[in-house]
Design a protein around this motif. Structure first.
Motif, PDB file in Angstrom:
ATOM      1  N   ASP A 246       0.833  -1.209   0.000  1.00 20.01           N
ATOM      2  CA  ASP A 246       0.000   0.000   0.000  1.00 20.01           C
ATOM      3  C   ASP A 246       0.870   1.262   0.000  1.00 20.01           C
ATOM      4  OD1 ASP A 246      -2.359  -1.362  -0.015  1.00 20.01           O
ATOM      5  OD2 ASP A 246      -2.811  -1.085   2.110  1.00 20.01           O
ATOM      6  N   ILE A 247       0.268   2.339  -0.473  1.00 15.51           N
ATOM      7  CA  ILE A 247       0.901   3.667  -0.471  1.00 15.51           C
ATOM      8  C   ILE A 247       0.363   4.457   0.720  1.00 15.51           C
ATOM      9  CG2 ILE A 247       1.196   5.821  -1.767  1.00 15.51           C
ATOM     10  CD1 ILE A 247       2.590   3.401  -3.008  1.00 15.51           C
ATOM     11  N   VAL A 248       1.243   5.209   1.376  1.00 14.04           N
ATOM     12  CA  VAL A 248       0.833   6.054   2.499  1.00 14.04           C
ATOM     13  C   VAL A 248       0.787   7.504   2.023  1.00 14.04           C
ATOM     14  CG1 VAL A 248       1.294   6.769   4.870  1.00 14.04           C
ATOM     15  CG2 VAL A 248       1.971   4.481   4.105  1.00 14.04           C
ATOM     16  N   LEU A 249      -0.384   8.115   2.154  1.00 12.10           N
ATOM     17  CA  LEU A 249      -0.590   9.506   1.761  1.00 12.10           C
ATOM     18  C   LEU A 249      -0.869  10.352   2.994  1.00 12.10           C
ATOM     19  CD1 LEU A 249      -3.073   8.899  -1.230  1.00 12.10           C
ATOM     20  CD2 LEU A 249      -0.589   9.171  -1.375  1.00 12.10           C
ATOM     21  N   MET A 250      -0.540  11.635   2.945  1.00 12.14           N
ATOM     22  CA  MET A 250      -0.827  12.524   4.069  1.00 12.14           C
ATOM     23  C   MET A 250      -1.211  13.906   3.558  1.00 12.14           C
ATOM     24  SD  MET A 250       1.476  13.240   7.473  1.00 12.14           S
ATOM     25  CE  MET A 250       2.321  14.757   7.074  1.00 12.14           C
ATOM     26  N   THR A 251      -2.289  14.454   4.115  1.00  7.79           N
ATOM     27  CA  THR A 251      -2.716  15.798   3.726  1.00  7.79           C
ATOM     28  C   THR A 251      -1.942  16.839   4.523  1.00  7.79           C
ATOM     29  OG1 THR A 251      -4.461  15.945   5.403  1.00  7.79           O
ATOM     30  CG2 THR A 251      -5.063  14.952   3.282  1.00  7.79           C
ATOM     31  N   SER A 252      -2.020  18.079   4.075  1.00 11.29           N
ATOM     32  CA  SER A 252      -1.378  19.166   4.809  1.00 11.29           C
ATOM     33  C   SER A 252      -2.043  19.303   6.181  1.00 11.29           C
ATOM     34  CB  SER A 252      -1.508  20.482   4.037  1.00 11.29           C
ATOM     35  OG  SER A 252      -2.868  20.764   3.769  1.00 11.29           O
ATOM     36  N   GLY A 253      -1.241  19.646   7.176  1.00 11.17           N
ATOM     37  CA  GLY A 253      -1.763  19.783   8.525  1.00 11.17           C
ATOM     38  C   GLY A 253      -1.226  21.018   9.215  1.00 11.17           C
ATOM     39  N   SER A 254      -2.093  21.685   9.945  1.00 10.68           N
ATOM     40  CA  SER A 254      -1.671  22.899  10.665  1.00 10.68           C
ATOM     41  C   SER A 254      -1.964  22.793  12.155  1.00 10.68           C
ATOM     42  CB  SER A 254      -2.376  24.128  10.083  1.00 10.68           C
ATOM     43  OG  SER A 254      -3.778  23.949  10.083  1.00 10.68           O
ATOM     44  N   GLY A 255      -2.361  21.587  12.590  1.00 10.24           N
ATOM     45  CA  GLY A 255      -2.567  21.378  14.018  1.00 10.24           C
ATOM     46  C   GLY A 255      -3.934  21.810  14.511  1.00 10.24           C
ATOM     47  N   SER A 355      -3.080  16.113  10.441  1.00 13.17           N
ATOM     48  CA  SER A 355      -3.202  15.737   9.032  1.00 13.17           C
ATOM     49  C   SER A 355      -4.063  14.481   8.903  1.00 13.17           C
ATOM     50  CB  SER A 355      -1.823  15.444   8.437  1.00 13.17           C
ATOM     51  OG  SER A 355      -1.030  16.602   8.360  1.00 13.17           O
ATOM     52  N   LEU A 356      -4.575  14.258   7.722  1.00 12.26           N
ATOM     53  CA  LEU A 356      -5.271  13.017   7.387  1.00 12.26           C
ATOM     54  C   LEU A 356      -4.258  12.088   6.733  1.00 12.26           C
ATOM     55  CD1 LEU A 356      -7.763  11.213   6.842  1.00 12.26           C
ATOM     56  CD2 LEU A 356      -8.187  12.583   4.780  1.00 12.26           C
ATOM     57  N   MET A 357      -4.063  10.918   7.312  1.00 11.63           N
ATOM     58  CA  MET A 357      -3.155   9.934   6.727  1.00 11.63           C
ATOM     59  C   MET A 357      -3.980   8.795   6.155  1.00 11.63           C
ATOM     60  SD  MET A 357       0.362   8.334   8.281  1.00 11.63           S
ATOM     61  CE  MET A 357      -0.299   7.140   9.447  1.00 11.63           C
ATOM     62  N   LEU A 358      -3.716   8.458   4.901  1.00  9.57           N
ATOM     63  CA  LEU A 358      -4.479   7.417   4.212  1.00  9.57           C
ATOM     64  C   LEU A 358      -3.540   6.320   3.748  1.00  9.57           C
ATOM     65  CD1 LEU A 358      -5.537  10.439   2.714  1.00  9.57           C
ATOM     66  CD2 LEU A 358      -7.500   8.921   2.618  1.00  9.57           C
ATOM     67  N   LYS A 369      -5.495  11.374  -4.492  1.00  6.80           N
ATOM     68  CA  LYS A 369      -4.833  12.691  -4.438  1.00  6.80           C
ATOM     69  C   LYS A 369      -5.622  13.733  -5.239  1.00  6.80           C
ATOM     70  CE  LYS A 369      -0.579  11.190  -5.499  1.00  6.80           C
ATOM     71  NZ  LYS A 369       0.891  11.287  -5.748  1.00  6.80           N
ATOM     72  N   ASN A 370      -6.116  13.334  -6.380  1.00  8.00           N
ATOM     73  CA  ASN A 370      -6.877  14.278  -7.212  1.00  8.00           C
ATOM     74  C   ASN A 370      -8.177  14.705  -6.536  1.00  8.00           C
ATOM     75  OD1 ASN A 370      -4.975  14.244  -9.264  1.00  8.00           O
ATOM     76  ND2 ASN A 370      -5.972  12.567 -10.376  1.00  8.00           N
ATOM     77  N   VAL A 377      -7.361  20.969  -0.731  1.00  9.84           N
ATOM     78  CA  VAL A 377      -6.452  20.514   0.324  1.00  9.84           C
ATOM     79  C   VAL A 377      -5.249  19.827  -0.316  1.00  9.84           C
ATOM     80  CG1 VAL A 377      -6.227  19.050   2.373  1.00  9.84           C
ATOM     81  CG2 VAL A 377      -8.410  20.195   1.887  1.00  9.84           C
ATOM     82  N   ASP A 378      -4.053  20.191   0.140  1.00 10.96           N
ATOM     83  CA  ASP A 378      -2.834  19.580  -0.384  1.00 10.96           C
ATOM     84  C   ASP A 378      -2.635  18.183   0.191  1.00 10.96           C
ATOM     85  OD1 ASP A 378      -2.188  21.822  -1.872  1.00 10.96           O
ATOM     86  OD2 ASP A 378      -0.985  22.718  -0.269  1.00 10.96           O
ATOM     87  N   ILE A 379      -2.016  17.317  -0.599  1.00 10.07           N
ATOM     88  CA  ILE A 379      -1.749  15.944  -0.162  1.00 10.07           C
ATOM     89  C   ILE A 379      -0.496  15.449  -0.868  1.00 10.07           C
ATOM     90  CG2 ILE A 379      -3.264  14.987  -1.956  1.00 10.07           C
ATOM     91  CD1 ILE A 379      -3.963  12.723   0.051  1.00 10.07           C
ATOM     92  N   ALA A 380       0.256  14.567  -0.202  1.00  8.79           N
ATOM     93  CA  ALA A 380       1.473  14.037  -0.800  1.00  8.79           C
ATOM     94  C   ALA A 380       1.673  12.592  -0.370  1.00  8.79           C
ATOM     95  CB  ALA A 380       2.687  14.878  -0.386  1.00  8.79           C
TER      96      ALA A 380
END
Length: 455
Positions: A246-255, A355-358, A369-370, A377-380
């Motif tokens: 699986d791939i681990v993705l994470m959105t931008s997070g500001s706390g 952040s949201l981690m998927l 991601k799209n 919301v940014d994600i990487a």
């Protein structure tokens, strides 16, 4: 001030009760505008009530004495790091989960899996419906800032529902304010909860408001919890769904509450505004509106102990390994927040950044991601899942280290830095004592149930 706890401790230690009365009267007058006579009467009442409850030790009802006796671990909350989102906290929560599991009641996801929310499955017109519930407590250092406390605890509980793949449908609020607290704090806190409710169009449906300790606790400390309910037509995206490859993705997070507390108590006041968003829920809702949610293997929020804690919990509860990249993780932390953390020498991987981690199959990673990008919301991609059985962090210089939670989450206030985050030398002994206390609690529960059923 906890009058009852203070008095109980003094009486148990054979403190002179006349002197105790004078001390209590003085303390009461520090909070209450009372004359000497009224303050002394109040002090006498406290002592009388505590003495009455202590006389239970002399009752002939041995079973009642057993029920009211706390199965003490002889380990304090602070010593164990409970609530500090580290190794001691995780261990204690696993013991709480064992008490829950001992009930043998059925649920799809429960505290034994250390997930963000719990899930039950019900039938509706022959279709499966998954109901998710979650509850979070206000950050303790936000008692003086009720609006911010209400805002962030609401975001937190809604996140916990979202990461189970459920769409939030209701919010509940439980509010406790000590005897001397201004009633305005109730309204300020509720306004913070209501702001999130209105922003995402999820109604507040129920709640409770009480005093902390009734007449026995002086001061204006505010403690509270906000719960939420979500529904889904698909099985939950719990941590146990993570799979090799699986791939681990994470959105931008500001706390949220933690970063807000860090900003307020360290003078980075502008960072508070970075935390005031509902991006996490926007990203989750975008996934819910697409059919892709049913193909996501796992979701979590980067909160308890930061990604160190989350990665460790995912590996320990599922048996899979994680390979994560520091530079990619830090690129998803809001620049102002990251700058503050680095300036204060706080590990960005050891605190809650919300952040949201998927964790997703590689074939749907780009689609996920799209969809999230379309919500603004940014994600990487920050790593992948393997079979190593442990979480590994790849540093900027290509060196690697095992990702493990500290005894407490990264210290983000001056007092936390003084308390420290190193593991106590007697931690193993502390764990044994805590485990023994939890087993005694289970034994008591079973004995009481048997008594009720037989009588």
């Amino acid at each position: 001030m906890d009058l009852e706890g203070f008095t109980r401790d003094k009486i148990k230690n054979k403190f002179n009760q006349k002197n105790l009365e004078e001390i209590l009267a003085t303390r009461i007058q520090e909070y209450k505008n009372l004359n000497d006579e009224k303050a002394k009467l109040m002090a006498q009442s406290v002592i009388d009530e505590v003495n009455t409850t202590l006389s239970l030790d002399e009752t002939n009802d041995e079973f009642l004495k057993e029920i009211i006796a706390v199965p003490e671990a002889k380990v304090a909350m602070g010593e164990m790091g409970v609530g500090s989102r580290g190794a001691g906290d995780f261990f204690t929560h696993r013991k709480i989960a064992e008490i829950v599991a001992s009930t043998n009641t059925k649920s799809l996801v429960n505290p034994t899996e250390q997930d963000d929310g719990g899930v039950v499955k019900v039938k509706s017109n022959e279709d499966d419906v998954y109901i998710t519930t979650a509850v979070d407590g206000i950050h303790s250092r936000l008692s003086e800032y009720p609006f911010l406390g209400g805002f962030h605890v609401t975001r937190a509980t809604l996140r916990d529902v979202c990461v189970m793949g459920a769409e939030p449908v209701a919010i509940l609020s439980d509010l406790h304010l000590a005897d001397d607290g201004d009633v305005g704090k109730l309204f300020d806190f509720t306004a913070g909860v209501a702001a999130v409710s209105e922003l995402i169009d999820v109604p507040i449906v129920a709640g409770s408001t009480l005093r902390v300790g009734g007449d026995m606790v002086l001061g204006d400390r505010l403690v509270s919890a906000v719960g939420s309910v979500g529904v889904s037509n698909y099985p939950p995206t719990a941590r146990k769904g993570a799979s090799d490859g699986d791939i681990v993705l994470m959105t931008s997070g500001s706390g949220g509450g933690t970063i807000t507390t860090t900003a307020l108590y360290n003078g980075f006041f502008d960072v508070v505004w970075d935390t005031m968003d509902v991006d996490f829920i926007k990203a989750s809702n975008a996934l819910f509106k697409s059919d892709i949610i049913k193909n996501i293997h796992a979701m979590t929020d980067v909160t308890n102990g930061g990604i160190r804690g989350d990665a460790y919990e995912i590996s320990s509860t599922t048996g899979v390994g994680l390979e994560l990249y520091r530079d990619k993780i830090e690129s998803m932390v809001a620049p102002n927040v990251l700058n503050m953390l680095n300036s204060l020498n706080i590990d960005p991987l050891g605190v809650s950044i919300d952040s949201l981690m998927l964790i997703v199959p590689p074939e749907i990673a780009e689609d996920v991601k799209n969809i999230i990008n379309s919500a603004g919301v940014d994600i990487a991609e920050i790593g992948s899942v393997n079979t190593s059985g442990e979480p590994t962090l790849i540093n900027d210089d290509d060196t690697s280290e095992k990702l493990v939670p500290l005894f407490r989450e990264a210290a983000y206030t001056k007092i936390k830095k003084l308390v420290g985050d190193t593991t106590p030398e007697d931690f193993d002994l502390m764990k044994e004592k805590v485990e023994y206390a939890s087993k005694r609690a289970i034994f008591k529960k079973e004995k009481v149930i048997k008594h009720i059923l037989e009588n």
